[in-house]
Design a protein around this motif. Structure first.
Motif, PDB file in Angstrom:
ATOM      1  N   CYS A 197       0.848  -1.187   0.000  1.00  0.00           N
ATOM      2  CA  CYS A 197       0.000   0.000   0.000  1.00  0.00           C
ATOM      3  C   CYS A 197       0.887   1.242   0.000  1.00  0.00           C
ATOM      4  O   CYS A 197       1.702   1.424   0.901  1.00  0.00           O
ATOM      5  CB  CYS A 197      -0.921   0.011   1.216  1.00  0.00           C
ATOM      6  N   ARG A 243       0.028  -4.671   3.111  1.00  0.00           N
ATOM      7  CA  ARG A 243      -1.294  -4.695   3.718  1.00  0.00           C
ATOM      8  C   ARG A 243      -2.125  -5.825   3.136  1.00  0.00           C
ATOM      9  O   ARG A 243      -1.928  -6.230   1.993  1.00  0.00           O
ATOM     10  CB  ARG A 243      -2.012  -3.376   3.461  1.00  0.00           C
ATOM     11  N   CYS A 249      -7.028  -1.378   0.568  1.00  0.00           N
ATOM     12  CA  CYS A 249      -6.200  -1.560   1.768  1.00  0.00           C
ATOM     13  C   CYS A 249      -7.084  -1.708   3.002  1.00  0.00           C
ATOM     14  O   CYS A 249      -7.962  -0.899   3.247  1.00  0.00           O
ATOM     15  CB  CYS A 249      -5.254  -0.376   1.924  1.00  0.00           C
TER      16      CYS A 249
HETATM   17 ZN   LIG Z   1      -3.052   1.514   3.289  1.00  0.00          ZN
END
Ligand SMILES: [Zn+2]
Length: 160
Positions: free
Chosen positions: A78, A85, A108
């Motif tokens: 991310c 993530r 995410c």
């Molecule tokens: Zn994130």
């Protein structure tokens, strides 16, 4: 200077920089900027050539990410969290491109940003084990889905 990590946040997104300005701002040698341009950092042709801040930031972020170990199965990198993530709700889209290669997309789990990861279609099970990967074609085919037509609506009105 191998291993030196550059902070992309030193760059303003909505500003264009010359190679000199970029080098100063990031604390790197001007040749580093030239190298980046050679390996794919997009610049605006002209004299002097200009680098768009947003593009430079993305370039550095990708470069920093590439320096780490690849994301383990079931995770994405991310860019907002600047860490690995998991996909929110374990939901992933795979957008088919050419010859079995494609793009994995997920949200995410931590910050809600969109995360991307390249993947081969035949490697999906290995990359995202046990996760719900939705295969999408590009472009999406709409034929076959029932679309209510204006005609029908008019006829219904006439009969009532
Ligand atoms: Zn994130």
């Amino acid at each position: 200077m191998p291993g030196k990590r550059i902070n992309p946040n030193l760059i303003k997104t909505h500003y264009s920089y010359t190679a000199d300005e970029l080098a100063k701002r990031l604390g790197v040698h001007k040749n580093t900027i030239r190298n980046w341009a050679r390996v794919g950092l997009f610049f605006l042709p002209g004299r002097p050539i200009l680098f768009h801040g947003g593009t430079v930031r993305a370039f550095i972020a990708t470069r920093n990410a590439g320096r780490r170990a690849p994301c383990p199965p079931g995770t994405f990198y991310c860019f907002r969290c600047r860490d690995r993530r998991k996909p929110a709700l374990g939901m992933i889209d795979f957008i088919d491109r050419l010859r079995g290669a494609g793009n994995l997309m997920a949200i995410c789990e931590t910050c809600g940003a969109t995360m991307n990861r390249r993947a081969r279609r035949d490697a999906l099970a290995a990359i995202m084990p046990g996760l719900d990967v939705q295969i999408r074609q590009r472009p999406p085919t709409l034929s076959g889905s029932p679309v209510p037509s204006l005609d029908c609506t008019l006829k219904e009105r006439e009969t009532t």
